[in-house]
Design an enzyme around this catalytic site. Structure first.
Site, PDB file in Angstrom:
ATOM      1  N   TYR A 142       0.852  -1.186   0.000  1.00 58.18           N
ATOM      2  CA  TYR A 142       0.000   0.000   0.000  1.00 58.18           C
ATOM      3  C   TYR A 142       0.886   1.234   0.000  1.00 58.18           C
ATOM      4  O   TYR A 142       1.858   1.320   0.761  1.00 58.18           O
ATOM      5  CB  TYR A 142      -0.890   0.006   1.250  1.00 58.18           C
ATOM      6  CG  TYR A 142      -1.810   1.195   1.357  1.00 58.18           C
ATOM      7  CD1 TYR A 142      -2.837   1.388   0.421  1.00 58.18           C
ATOM      8  CD2 TYR A 142      -1.677   2.127   2.388  1.00 58.18           C
ATOM      9  CE1 TYR A 142      -3.700   2.477   0.532  1.00 58.18           C
ATOM     10  CE2 TYR A 142      -2.537   3.212   2.504  1.00 58.18           C
ATOM     11  CZ  TYR A 142      -3.544   3.384   1.578  1.00 58.18           C
ATOM     12  OH  TYR A 142      -4.393   4.459   1.679  1.00 58.18           O
ATOM     13  N   ASP A 237       9.092   2.768   0.132  1.00 62.50           N
ATOM     14  CA  ASP A 237       8.039   3.435   0.891  1.00 62.50           C
ATOM     15  C   ASP A 237       8.164   2.977   2.342  1.00 62.50           C
ATOM     16  O   ASP A 237       7.754   1.877   2.693  1.00 62.50           O
ATOM     17  CB  ASP A 237       6.668   3.084   0.301  1.00 62.50           C
ATOM     18  CG  ASP A 237       5.529   3.748   1.071  1.00 62.50           C
ATOM     19  OD1 ASP A 237       5.782   4.305   2.156  1.00 62.50           O
ATOM     20  OD2 ASP A 237       4.390   3.691   0.566  1.00 62.50           O
ATOM     21  N   LYS A 265       3.828   8.732   9.158  1.00 62.56           N
ATOM     22  CA  LYS A 265       3.555   8.111  10.465  1.00 62.56           C
ATOM     23  C   LYS A 265       4.536   8.578  11.556  1.00 62.56           C
ATOM     24  O   LYS A 265       4.405   9.704  12.019  1.00 62.56           O
ATOM     25  CB  LYS A 265       3.463   6.603  10.299  1.00 62.56           C
ATOM     26  CG  LYS A 265       2.277   6.284   9.349  1.00 62.56           C
ATOM     27  CD  LYS A 265       1.883   4.865   9.180  1.00 62.56           C
ATOM     28  CE  LYS A 265       0.589   4.813   8.374  1.00 62.56           C
ATOM     29  NZ  LYS A 265       0.594   3.989   7.205  1.00 62.56           N
TER      30      LYS A 265
HETATM   31  C1  LIG Z   1      -0.019   4.494   5.846  1.00 59.35           C
HETATM   32  C2  LIG Z   1       0.780   4.305   4.624  1.00 59.35           C
HETATM   33  C3  LIG Z   1       0.689   5.182   3.523  1.00 59.35           C
HETATM   34  C4  LIG Z   1      -0.317   6.289   3.481  1.00 59.35           C
HETATM   35  O1  LIG Z   1      -0.104   7.225   4.488  1.00 59.35           O
HETATM   36  P1  LIG Z   1      -1.308   8.224   4.872  1.00 59.35           P
HETATM   37  O2  LIG Z   1      -0.682   9.133   5.877  1.00 59.35           O
HETATM   38  O3  LIG Z   1      -2.398   7.368   5.416  1.00 59.35           O
HETATM   39  O4  LIG Z   1      -1.703   8.912   3.634  1.00 59.35           O
HETATM   40  C5  LIG Z   1       1.535   4.999   2.459  1.00 59.35           C
HETATM   41  N1  LIG Z   1       2.426   4.006   2.444  1.00 59.35           N
HETATM   42  C6  LIG Z   1       2.544   3.137   3.473  1.00 59.35           C
HETATM   43  C7  LIG Z   1       3.576   2.066   3.408  1.00 59.35           C
HETATM   44  C8  LIG Z   1       1.707   3.249   4.580  1.00 59.35           C
HETATM   45  O5  LIG Z   1       1.800   2.364   5.571  1.00 59.35           O
END
Ligand SMILES: *Cc1c(COP(=O)(O)O)cnc(C)c1O
Length: 428
Positions: A142, A237, A265
């Site tokens: 994701y 990511d 995060k």
């Molecule tokens: C949570 C997450 C996102 C998206 O971050 P948001 O702050 O919810 O937009 C993108 N990549 C990874 C790996 C994530 O865990």
């Protein structure tokens, strides 16, 4: 009726399913969402006064637990003077300096407001930098809800994807190739056939949004080599994995250097912050130095920067990875003995992330290897734990998060609750 139930009745009148992010609606575990009122350390309390040991941690940011005093002080101190100016502020410099000094792949960084924006902007930069349009992603990873990333593998032999959400034009989805994780031969083939079209290969540092799918080192290292060979930008990511690994970043765990990383995060300590960065030479393609446009009204605002900075200062000063390893090892031991005679329930942990998997003899390494029956089995355990004051994410595919406010006593309480669930016959 509880106050949570009353609030939910109101909420659904005004917001789709009563929530602002789908998984919060408890659809995959049944029951109703709980409305939280306050947090403290490892715990949060709902609007009805029930207390929970929190393994969701706001989905990742709260590595120091709720309302860490240093973070709270920093934010309160800042907002007294105003919380947004739309001009540069010194806290941006402090946080940028800290991450560039601490994180090897970053020579320059830009702050945004979410992980979605971080990944999206990094990919735009990769496209602008390489002059190519296509992107490779891996199923189960994701990267936020960007149009061309909401795709699944095309059917049959088609390499390029089809949209997994209504509202995403197929023309966008076609720009994204999707591969299963942990498939070295498939990866070789894809690069051989399409490598020269790819601007970017995006992978989660450690895939943790669809189970905790820890990849083989050799696989990730080969991905790095292929990207170099074909001139493809490798985007790690690390929005979720960043600051949650024993080595801080997942790329360090795998011993590779990506071209770009996306963060989120933990870097905002619970405020809306994302960041992306890489080599100076690449980052200088961003406006106003270069022609890749990316902007944000509230990007780098002092309240968010203060929370991030206080979190990371505390992280390095108190050696969070070491604290987490102590907690994690304690949990590993206790769960190993609890699950020794439960062949259909497994547990895997890396750094402060852990996950329960079902009906598999070893931890899955790809989305395709996850048994579809896990949702039902998890829902039973989730509901039982919730009633015992343990808050787990409301989906079998989400990981659990450890934080430094937890004690080994808290973890023992978690394991005792699981023991009861086992005795109640709710394990698979
Ligand atoms: C949570 C997450 C996102 C998206 O971050 P948001 O702050 O919810 O937009 C993108 N990549 C990874 C790996 C994530 O865990």
């Amino acid at each position: 009726m509880t106050t949570s139930e009353q609030l939910y009745r109101e909420a659904v009148k005004y917001m789709p399913a009563g929530v602002n992010s789908p998984v919060r609606a408890f659809r995959s575990v049944g029951g109703q969402p709980v409305f939280m009122a306050r947090g403290e350390g490892a715990h949060m309390e709902d609007v009805d006064g029930n207390r929970y040991l929190d393994f969701c941690g706001s989905w990742g940011p709260l590595i120091l637990g709720h309302r860490h005093p240093k973070v709270q002080e920093a934010v309160e101190g800042v907002v007294r003077n105003g919380w947004t100016f739309g001009t540069p502020v010194s806290l941006e410099v402090d946080l940028a300096k800290m991450v560039v000094e601490k994180l090897a792949p970053l020579e320059m960084v830009r702050f945004v407001n979410s992980g979605t924006e971080a990944a999206m902007s990094a990919i735009r930069l990769a496209r602008g930098y390489t002059g190519r349009d296509h992107v490779l992603k891996f199923s189960g990873c994701y990267h936020g809800h960007v149009d061309y990333l909401l795709v699944e593998a095309g059917s049959g032999l088609a390499t390029f994807g089809t949209a997994s959400s209504a509202g995403v034009p197929e023309d966008f989805a076609r720009l994204t190739a999707t591969m299963p994780l942990d498939d070295l031969a498939g990866l070789e083939r894809l690069f051989k056939e399409n490598g020269e079209q790819l601007a970017c290969a995006a992978i989660e540092g450690v895939p943790a949004n669809n189970g905790l799918l820890i990849q083989d080192r050799a696989y990730v290292q080969r991905l790095r080599e292929l990207c170099t060979e074909y001139g493809v930008m490798l985007l790690f990511d690390e929005v979720l994995s960043g600051f949650r690994m024993p080595e801080v970043l997942a790329c360090e765990h795998y011993g590779i250097t990506p071209d770009m990383i996306a963060l989120g995060k933990v870097i905002g300590g619970g405020m809306p912050v994302g960041a992306y960065g890489g080599k100076r030479e690449v980052m200088e393609h961003i406006a106003p130095l270069g022609n890749v446009y990316q902007a944000g009204t509230l990007s780098g605002n002092p309240a968010a920067m203060a929370a991030g900075l206080a979190t990371l200062q505390t992280y390095y000063e108190t050696d969070v990875p070491k604290q987490i390893e102590t907690l994690g090892t304690h949990l590993d031991k206790a769960l190993a003995s609890l699950l020794a005679d439960v062949p259909d329930l497994g547990y895997v942990r890396l750094g402060s992330l852990f996950w329960f998997y079902f009906y598999a003899r070893e931890a899955p390494r790809s989305a395709e290897a996850i048994d579809g029956r896990c949702g039902e089995a998890y829902a039973r355990i989730h509901a039982a734990l919730l009633s015992k004051g343990i808050y787990m994410a409301p989906s079998a595919y989400e990981v659990g998060f450890l934080n430094t406010a937890m004690t080994t006593g808290d973890l023992d309480r978690f394991v005792r609750a699981l023991e009861e669930v086992k005795t109640e016959g709710l394990f698979p």
